[in-house]
Design a protein around this motif. Structure first.
Motif, short mmCIF file in Angstrom:
data_model
loop_
_atom_site.label_atom_id
_atom_site.label_comp_id
_atom_site.label_asym_id
_atom_site.label_seq_id
_atom_site.Cartn_x
_atom_site.Cartn_y
_atom_site.Cartn_z
N ALA A 237 0.83 -1.21 0.00
CA ALA A 237 0.00 0.00 0.00
C ALA A 237 0.86 1.26 0.00
O ALA A 237 0.57 2.23 -0.72
CB ALA A 237 -0.94 -0.01 1.21
N ILE A 238 1.93 1.23 0.80
CA ILE A 238 2.84 2.39 0.85
C ILE A 238 3.51 2.61 -0.50
O ILE A 238 3.60 3.75 -0.99
CB ILE A 238 3.91 2.18 1.95
N ALA A 239 3.97 1.53 -1.14
CA ALA A 239 4.61 1.64 -2.45
C ALA A 239 3.63 2.21 -3.48
O ALA A 239 4.00 3.07 -4.29
CB ALA A 239 5.11 0.28 -2.90
N LEU A 240 2.38 1.75 -3.43
CA LEU A 240 1.36 2.22 -4.38
C LEU A 240 1.07 3.70 -4.16
O LEU A 240 0.95 4.48 -5.12
CB LEU A 240 0.09 1.40 -4.21
N ILE A 244 1.61 6.59 -7.02
CA ILE A 244 0.46 7.41 -7.42
C ILE A 244 0.69 8.87 -7.02
O ILE A 244 0.37 9.79 -7.78
CB ILE A 244 -0.84 6.88 -6.77
N GLY A 245 1.28 9.07 -5.85
CA GLY A 245 1.50 10.43 -5.36
C GLY A 245 2.42 11.23 -6.27
O GLY A 245 2.10 12.37 -6.63
N VAL A 246 3.56 10.65 -6.66
CA VAL A 246 4.50 11.40 -7.49
C VAL A 246 3.92 11.64 -8.88
O VAL A 246 4.07 12.73 -9.45
CB VAL A 246 5.86 10.66 -7.57
N LEU A 247 3.20 10.65 -9.44
CA LEU A 247 2.59 10.83 -10.76
C LEU A 247 1.50 11.89 -10.72
O LEU A 247 1.40 12.74 -11.61
CB LEU A 247 2.03 9.51 -11.28
#
Length: 258
Positions: A237-240, A244-247
């Motif tokens: 979840a953290i990786a996702l 998503i956050g940077v994109l």
């Protein structure tokens, strides 16, 4: 980027100064700058500030357009719309493309990056103690590898990636970028010099933020009393969220510049 030909600018400036009978020192005094600055302009080493274009053109009795073009132009000729647009873009680029400003930006980034690296080292020391105490040495090894990658990639992005794109990016719709080990493909975003500096800033912020956040997140997830499967789910979840956050941040920043 629509770049100024520094050598052409310098040669033209030198010719016009000599025609007027000014020494470098005399021209410098009229512009309230040093004669060393004028010498650098004429040698193509650096460029004057954009605020000096008008007074410089008036002193030398040339037009601002002739200064930007680095040559005398026929006063009776008319410039087509495309040529005018290129000159305007050159003038806009002029205010940003000085070695002094680029050097100041790099020094500022260096200070911020060193501060982030120092915070990361302190956090890693705390993580080493906590994870060794919790018998999670393997997790710490992975943390060191992750932060090492973020550090190396951050150094590259902050100090070695080009600040401006070649001019063909402004003239075409291109959404990929390649420079050395750096590869980027952002569907739906046309990379150009109006958005590139801001997209680079987003990537730098996330890299430095991730470098500092990794030890704290790693300790929190490792020490929380949950089952192994739940912990794996938290990691995913953290990786996702990070991806998503940077994109999302990149797309939002691009929309502001469109």
């Amino acid at each position: 980027m629509f770049e100024i030909d520094k050598n052409a600018f310098g040669s033209f400036l030198s010719e016009q100064r000599k025609e007027k009978g000014y020494t470098q020192r005399e021209l410098a005094e009229k512009l309230f700058v040093s004669d060393k600055a004028v010498s650098k302009w004429e040698r193509g080493v650096s460029m004057p500030d954009i605020s000096l274009l008008v007074p410089l053109s008036e002193i030398l009795d040339v037009s601002v357009t002739e200064l930007l073009e680095g040559r005398r132009m026929d006063q009776d000729s008319e410039l087509d719309a495309e040529h005018v647009e290129q000159i305007v873009k050159k003038a806009l680029a002029f205010s940003e493309d000085t070695p002094e400003k680029a050097g100041d930006r790099k020094k500022k980034r260096l200070g911020i990056f060193c501060a982030c690296a120092l915070v990361t080292l302190i956090e890693l020391a705390a993580a080493y103690w906590c994870l060794q105490t919790a018998d999670a040495g393997e997790v710490f090894s992975k943390l060191i590898m992750l932060d090492g990658l973020l550090l190396v990639f951050g150094i590259y992005i902050c100090f070695f990636v080009k600040e401006y794109l070649p001019s063909y990016y402004d003239e075409n719709s291109i959404h990929t970028y390649s420079d050395g080990i750096f590869r980027m493909n952002i569907p739906g975003i046309n990379l150009n010099n109006s958005n590139w500096p801001y997209l680079l800033k987003v990537i730098r912020v996330w890299l430095m933020g991730g470098m500092m956040a990794a030890p704290a997140i790693c300790m929190a997830v490792t020490l929380v009393p949950v089952s192994g499967d739940t912990r794996d789910g938290i990691w995913k979840a953290i990786a996702l969220v990070c991806v998503i956050g940077v994109l999302l941040h990149i797309y939002i920043e691009n929309r502001k510049r469109s």
